[in-house]
Design a protein around this motif. Structure first.
Motif, PDB file in Angstrom:
ATOM      1  N   PHE A 183       0.840  -1.204   0.000  1.00 55.14           N
ATOM      2  CA  PHE A 183       0.000   0.000   0.000  1.00 55.14           C
ATOM      3  C   PHE A 183       0.874   1.252   0.000  1.00 55.14           C
ATOM      4  N   LEU A 184       1.859   1.289   0.892  1.00 53.08           N
ATOM      5  CA  LEU A 184       2.733   2.464   0.982  1.00 53.08           C
ATOM      6  C   LEU A 184       3.546   2.675  -0.299  1.00 53.08           C
ATOM      7  N   VAL A 185       4.068   1.596  -0.867  1.00 52.41           N
ATOM      8  CA  VAL A 185       4.816   1.720  -2.124  1.00 52.41           C
ATOM      9  C   VAL A 185       3.890   2.220  -3.229  1.00 52.41           C
ATOM     10  N   VAL A 220       1.300   4.133  -2.938  1.00 56.84           N
ATOM     11  CA  VAL A 220       1.039   5.560  -2.722  1.00 56.84           C
ATOM     12  C   VAL A 220       2.270   6.398  -3.058  1.00 56.84           C
ATOM     13  N   LEU A 221       3.426   5.985  -2.534  1.00 53.06           N
ATOM     14  CA  LEU A 221       4.635   6.796  -2.660  1.00 53.06           C
ATOM     15  C   LEU A 221       5.289   6.719  -4.042  1.00 53.06           C
ATOM     16  N   VAL A 222       5.228   5.566  -4.682  1.00 45.90           N
ATOM     17  CA  VAL A 222       5.943   5.382  -5.948  1.00 45.90           C
ATOM     18  C   VAL A 222       5.006   5.453  -7.163  1.00 45.90           C
ATOM     19  N   PHE A 223       3.831   4.856  -7.040  1.00 46.12           N
ATOM     20  CA  PHE A 223       2.947   4.751  -8.201  1.00 46.12           C
ATOM     21  C   PHE A 223       1.780   5.736  -8.178  1.00 46.12           C
ATOM     22  N   GLY A 224       1.725   6.586  -7.151  1.00 47.78           N
ATOM     23  CA  GLY A 224       0.680   7.604  -7.097  1.00 47.78           C
ATOM     24  C   GLY A 224      -0.711   7.062  -6.854  1.00 47.78           C
ATOM     25  N   ASP A 225      -0.819   5.924  -6.175  1.00 47.10           N
ATOM     26  CA  ASP A 225      -2.141   5.375  -5.861  1.00 47.10           C
ATOM     27  C   ASP A 225      -2.916   6.372  -4.988  1.00 47.10           C
ATOM     28  N   PRO A 226      -4.239   6.360  -5.090  1.00 45.51           N
ATOM     29  CA  PRO A 226      -5.037   7.312  -4.314  1.00 45.51           C
ATOM     30  C   PRO A 226      -4.956   7.029  -2.808  1.00 45.51           C
ATOM     31  N   THR A 227      -5.077   8.102  -2.028  1.00 45.39           N
ATOM     32  CA  THR A 227      -5.069   7.968  -0.569  1.00 45.39           C
ATOM     33  C   THR A 227      -6.288   8.649   0.010  1.00 45.39           C
ATOM     34  N   SER A 228      -6.612   8.209   1.204  1.00 42.16           N
ATOM     35  CA  SER A 228      -7.670   8.853   1.980  1.00 42.16           C
ATOM     36  C   SER A 228      -7.467   8.425   3.425  1.00 42.16           C
ATOM     37  N   LEU A 229      -8.111   9.133   4.302  1.00 41.09           N
ATOM     38  CA  LEU A 229      -8.031   8.776   5.716  1.00 41.09           C
ATOM     39  C   LEU A 229      -8.560   7.361   5.935  1.00 41.09           C
ATOM     40  N   THR A 230      -9.589   6.996   5.228  1.00 45.53           N
ATOM     41  CA  THR A 230     -10.175   5.660   5.359  1.00 45.53           C
ATOM     42  C   THR A 230      -9.182   4.577   4.928  1.00 45.53           C
ATOM     43  N   ARG A 231      -8.452   4.815   3.855  1.00 44.48           N
ATOM     44  CA  ARG A 231      -7.463   3.827   3.397  1.00 44.48           C
ATOM     45  C   ARG A 231      -6.336   3.680   4.405  1.00 44.48           C
ATOM     46  N   TYR A 232      -5.868   4.803   4.954  1.00 45.79           N
ATOM     47  CA  TYR A 232      -4.823   4.725   5.984  1.00 45.79           C
ATOM     48  C   TYR A 232      -5.339   4.022   7.237  1.00 45.79           C
ATOM     49  N   LEU A 233      -6.590   4.262   7.597  1.00 46.23           N
ATOM     50  CA  LEU A 233      -7.193   3.583   8.737  1.00 46.23           C
ATOM     51  C   LEU A 233      -7.255   2.078   8.487  1.00 46.23           C
ATOM     52  N   GLY A 234      -7.583   1.695   7.273  1.00 45.85           N
ATOM     53  CA  GLY A 234      -7.615   0.274   6.930  1.00 45.85           C
ATOM     54  C   GLY A 234      -6.261  -0.386   7.101  1.00 45.85           C
ATOM     55  N   VAL A 235      -5.211   0.284   6.665  1.00 46.43           N
ATOM     56  CA  VAL A 235      -3.857  -0.258   6.831  1.00 46.43           C
ATOM     57  C   VAL A 235      -3.497  -0.333   8.312  1.00 46.43           C
ATOM     58  N   ALA A 236      -3.888   0.684   9.078  1.00 45.82           N
ATOM     59  CA  ALA A 236      -3.623   0.669  10.518  1.00 45.82           C
ATOM     60  C   ALA A 236      -4.329  -0.508  11.187  1.00 45.82           C
TER      61      ALA A 236
END
Length: 102
Positions: A69-71, A73-89
């Protein structure tokens, strides 16, 4: 330690598959994916000698999922949102609960 490295290497094969989608890096991407799959699987095999199957698999996939997920977002420009970060957490919290609960 083997399990942590296996999880980190687990991030490499989806990246390789993403690389393989581009015509110019198709073969390199497939080679990267296969190499990381083999290395990650081998280290998981070694880790399972000392760690219960369910815990090992959950940690392995959790590290791989969060890292990928982090790669993305950081490398391929995948979309982010608070909900997605919460899911990873939540994935990380679940993996930690499995690890510390055994």
């Amino acid at each position: 330690m083997y399990l942590v490295f296996a999880g980190l290497l687990e991030i490499g094969w989806p990246v390789g598959l993403k690389m393989a989608q581009a015509p110019g890096t198709r073969l390199l991407g497939i080679a990267v994916a296969l190499t990381f799959m083999a290395a990650s699987g081998t280290l998981l095999f070694i880790a399972q000698r000392q760690i219960p199957l369910g815990t090992a698999y959950a940690v392995w996939t959790g590290i791989g999922a969060a890292g990928t997920f982090l790669v993305g977002v950081l490398v391929f420009g995948d979309p982010t949102s608070l909900t997605r970060y919460l899911g990873v957490a939540l994935i990380v919290a679940g993996v930690a609960a499995l690890k510390f609960g055994h």
